[in-house]
Design a protein around this motif. Structure first.
Motif, PDB file in Angstrom:
ATOM      1  N   HIS A 286     -32.719  43.020 -14.406  1.00  0.00           N
ATOM      2  CA  HIS A 286     -31.366  42.992 -14.970  1.00  0.00           C
ATOM      3  C   HIS A 286     -31.232  43.993 -16.117  1.00  0.00           C
TER       4      HIS A 286
ATOM      5  N   PHE B 270     -24.014  37.330 -11.176  1.00  0.00           N
ATOM      6  CA  PHE B 270     -24.025  36.661 -12.477  1.00  0.00           C
ATOM      7  C   PHE B 270     -23.331  35.302 -12.371  1.00  0.00           C
TER       8      PHE B 270
ATOM      9  N   SER C 107     -22.723  42.767  -9.127  1.00  0.00           N
ATOM     10  CA  SER C 107     -23.284  42.180 -10.359  1.00  0.00           C
ATOM     11  C   SER C 107     -22.466  40.970 -10.781  1.00  0.00           C
TER      12      SER C 107
ATOM     13  N   TYR D 167     -25.369  34.506 -18.529  1.00  0.00           N
ATOM     14  CA  TYR D 167     -24.797  35.116 -17.319  1.00  0.00           C
ATOM     15  C   TYR D 167     -23.297  34.864 -17.230  1.00  0.00           C
TER      16      TYR D 167
ATOM     17  N   LEU E 158     -31.708  41.405  -8.277  1.00  0.00           N
ATOM     18  CA  LEU E 158     -30.318  40.957  -8.233  1.00  0.00           C
ATOM     19  C   LEU E 158     -29.522  41.588  -7.106  1.00  0.00           C
TER      20      LEU E 158
END
Ligand SMILES: [Fe+2]
Ligand SMILES: [Fe+2]
Length: 178
Positions: free
Chosen positions: A15, A109, A105, A127, A177
């Motif tokens: 991240h 998140f 993203s 997050y 991710l």
């Protein structure tokens, strides 16, 4: 996703690099003539991404996790490989790739904020706090592409969404991710 939740230190290092790359992407977009009028907005995004990068670094330090090497993302590489040459084509493709990366993203998140709620409330909160910002970056890049040539941006968005669907089913053993 269990592989992600089971290896949070690697996810956090990945991240950190994601935010670092997001900052450089915003700066890289400043080279296009079509985006010269948007240079200050791009700078603002780059600054925000660097702040996110710093927040992740702070988190790593607090948790005693060393900053480490980035993993290459086959998904990002696959998207970027399809950026065409030529000023107009290139800027639109580059913006759409950045937009999809930001959108992904934002989704990740959001997922982590929910999945970590009981497991790791501090991280879940962290997050959750990033979701809005990444969502704004997604929208900003997409609108920038549409502002240059709306019909072409729509065509390329369709192309990239199809490519995204193909790339995302390819297996990736690394806990990252995207
Ligand atoms: Fe960010
Ligand atoms: Fe972002």
């Amino acid at each position: 996703m269990p592989k992600v939740l089971g290896n949070l230190p690697a996810v956090l290092v990945d991240h950190a690099h994601l935010e670092r790359k997001a900052a450089t992407s915003a700066l890289n977009l400043e080279k296009y003539r079509d985006l010269f009028p948007r240079v200050e907005e791009l700078n603002a995004i780059a600054i925000e991404e660097l702040q996110h990068f710093q927040l992740v670094l702070d988190l790593l330090k607090r948790r005693g996790i060393p900053f480490g090497q980035p993993y290459p993302s086959p998904w990002i590489a696959g998207l970027m490989r399809s950026v065409r040459n030529g000023q107009r084509h290139q800027v639109i493709d580059h913006l759409i790739c950045c937009s999809l990366i930001e959108g992904r993203s934002c989704e990740k998140f959001q997922f982590l904020a929910t999945a970590l709620k009981t497991l790791d409330p501090e991280l879940a909160q962290f997050y959750a706090s990033l979701v809005e910002s990444e969502g704004n970056h997604y929208a900003t890049y997409l609108l920038m592409a549409k502002g240059i040539d709306e019909a072409e941006a729509d065509r390329r968005l369709d192309f990239y969404l199809e490519l995204d669907a193909k790339l995302i089913v390819e297996p990736n053993p690394i806990p990252m991710l995207h």
